[in-house]
Design an enzyme around this catalytic site. Structure first.
Site, PDB file in Angstrom:
ATOM      1  N   HIS A  23      15.556  95.510  78.104  1.00  0.00           N
ATOM      2  CA  HIS A  23      16.276  94.243  77.738  1.00  0.00           C
ATOM      3  C   HIS A  23      16.775  94.284  76.298  1.00  0.00           C
ATOM      4  O   HIS A  23      16.221  94.465  75.301  1.00  0.00           O
ATOM      5  CB  HIS A  23      15.565  92.807  77.947  1.00  0.00           C
ATOM      6  CG  HIS A  23      16.235  91.868  78.087  1.00  0.00           C
ATOM      7  ND1 HIS A  23      17.245  91.337  77.175  1.00  0.00           N
ATOM      8  CD2 HIS A  23      16.201  90.810  79.077  1.00  0.00           C
ATOM      9  CE1 HIS A  23      17.935  90.355  77.682  1.00  0.00           C
ATOM     10  NE2 HIS A  23      17.331  89.690  78.779  1.00  0.00           N
ATOM     11  N   GLY A  24      18.205  94.606  76.399  1.00  0.00           N
ATOM     12  CA  GLY A  24      18.774  94.586  75.203  1.00  0.00           C
ATOM     13  C   GLY A  24      19.027  93.193  74.371  1.00  0.00           C
ATOM     14  O   GLY A  24      18.533  92.009  74.975  1.00  0.00           O
TER      15      GLY A  24
END
Length: 361
Positions: A159-160
């Site tokens: 997850h950025g």
């Protein structure tokens, strides 16, 4: 012969000096009083004027408009930006016409014949997102052939700060394989104004272990990030996987006996980043509120390439902890193989035109 000094002249001199001081003091007091009175009148008149204007005009807004329309800002920012926006829109339209016109026409016709109202809407949205991915990030998807077509599967991704890459991934898979990836998202997204229709149309859910296992058993493809908002807020350009003790996805995969595919996007932390200051303060705030309040910055046009790894199947007698660690190792392997660590923004932008030797794709 000495002449004695008259006594009256000394008295006269003393009296004259005293009178002069008193006259000067009185004159000074009169002038200061007059100035103070004039100042009070000016201040009161100015306040009354601003009070009158403020009833009809937002002063702060007008000052902002004045700054916005200043010649320098207008000539060097606003007007060139308008031209850039028009060029951007033109590129998107031509990209869609070149690569997706036949697919869109066929899908629209099929959706009308089948009575699936939202199918055409998803295709249009996916096409727009795919055009943005191509234009702004030179987006590529590698490994989509690993996604099974005869069974359900779970795409587990890093997850950025903003999961822009996952949006691109979902829409690219929809366009290329005709497969809709249903996403498992945080429940706070359903309370955000305007997002519910998007979440419903693309099959997003908060999900439980049982409901996810049931959906996977039906042959659906699901996507989720075990790190979620925590990983978005507190991982950084060193790309440490922050899953804590999340086991739900592993339990669902084991229960439904479907494969899990690790997913990672190169340079996603260079596209958007969290504010790299006061990390402990933001962590404390998050742990108290469970809200992603840490500020973000970015939107940089870095090169984004998503890699989908080989399927990882649950083995007999595998515990959820063991299976979670195996999937986590799969993502970490993708990071080691393809990601420059620590991530750097400028080289990631240069990757759009020249691939760095630091990568081992």
């Amino acid at each position: 012969m000495l002449v004695p000094k008259p006594v009256f002249s000394q008295l006269y001199q003393d009296n004259y000096t005293m009178w002069e001081k008193e006259a000067f003091t009185q004159t000074e007091d009169t002038i200061m009083f007059g100035l103070q009175e004039y100042y009070d009148q000016v201040v009161n008149a100015t306040r009354a004027c601003f009070h009158f204007i403020n009833q009809y005009v937002d002063i702060d807004y007008m000052l902002w408009i004045r700054w916005l329309l200043s010649p320098v800002f207008l000539c060097f920012v606003i007007l060139p930006s308008l031209i850039l926006v028009f060029i951007y829109i033109t590129s998107i339209i031509l990209y869609i016409h070149r690569f997706h016109r036949l697919r869109l026409l066929n899908r629209l016709q099929n959706s009308v014949e089948q009575g699936d109202f939202w199918s055409a809407g998803r295709e249009i949205v996916a096409t727009l997102w795919d055009a943005h991915a191509w234009l702004w990030h030179g987006y590529e998807l590698k490994g989509h052939e690993h996604i099974p077509t005869d069974t359900g599967c779970l795409l587990v991704y890093y997850h950025g700060a903003i999961p822009l890459d996952y949006y691109y991934l979902v829409n690219r898979i929809l366009l290329v394989k005709g497969l809709m990836v249903k996403s498992v998202v945080d429940r706070c997204l359903f309370s955000m104004p305007g997002l519910k229709i998007v979440l419903d149309v693309f099959g997003c859910t908060t999900g439980t272990v049982d409901s996810l296992a049931e959906e996977l058993s039906k042959g659906s493809t699901l996507g989720l990030s075990p790190g979620g908002i925590y990983e978005a807020q507190f991982s950084d350009h060193y790309y440490k996987v922050e899953w804590r003790n999340r086991l739900g996805f592993a339990r669902a995969a084991i229960k439904s006996n479907v494969p899990v595919l690790p997913v990672f996007t190169v340079n996603i932390r260079e596209a958007f980043r969290t504010l790299p200051f006061l990390g402990s303060v933001w962590h404390f705030i998050y742990m108290k509120t469970r809200l992603p309040l840490r500020p973000l910055f970015g939107g940089f046009p870095v090169k984004l390439t998503t890699y989908i790894g080989q399927p990882i199947y649950p083995e007999p007698d595998t515990t959820p902890e063991q299976f979670r660690d195996k999937v986590k190792a799969g993502i970490e392997q993708l990071i080691t193989q393809h990601q420059r660590v620590p991530g750097k923004i400028l080289p990631s932008i240069v990757d759009r035109v020249w691939k760095s030797r630091a990568h081992t794709d």
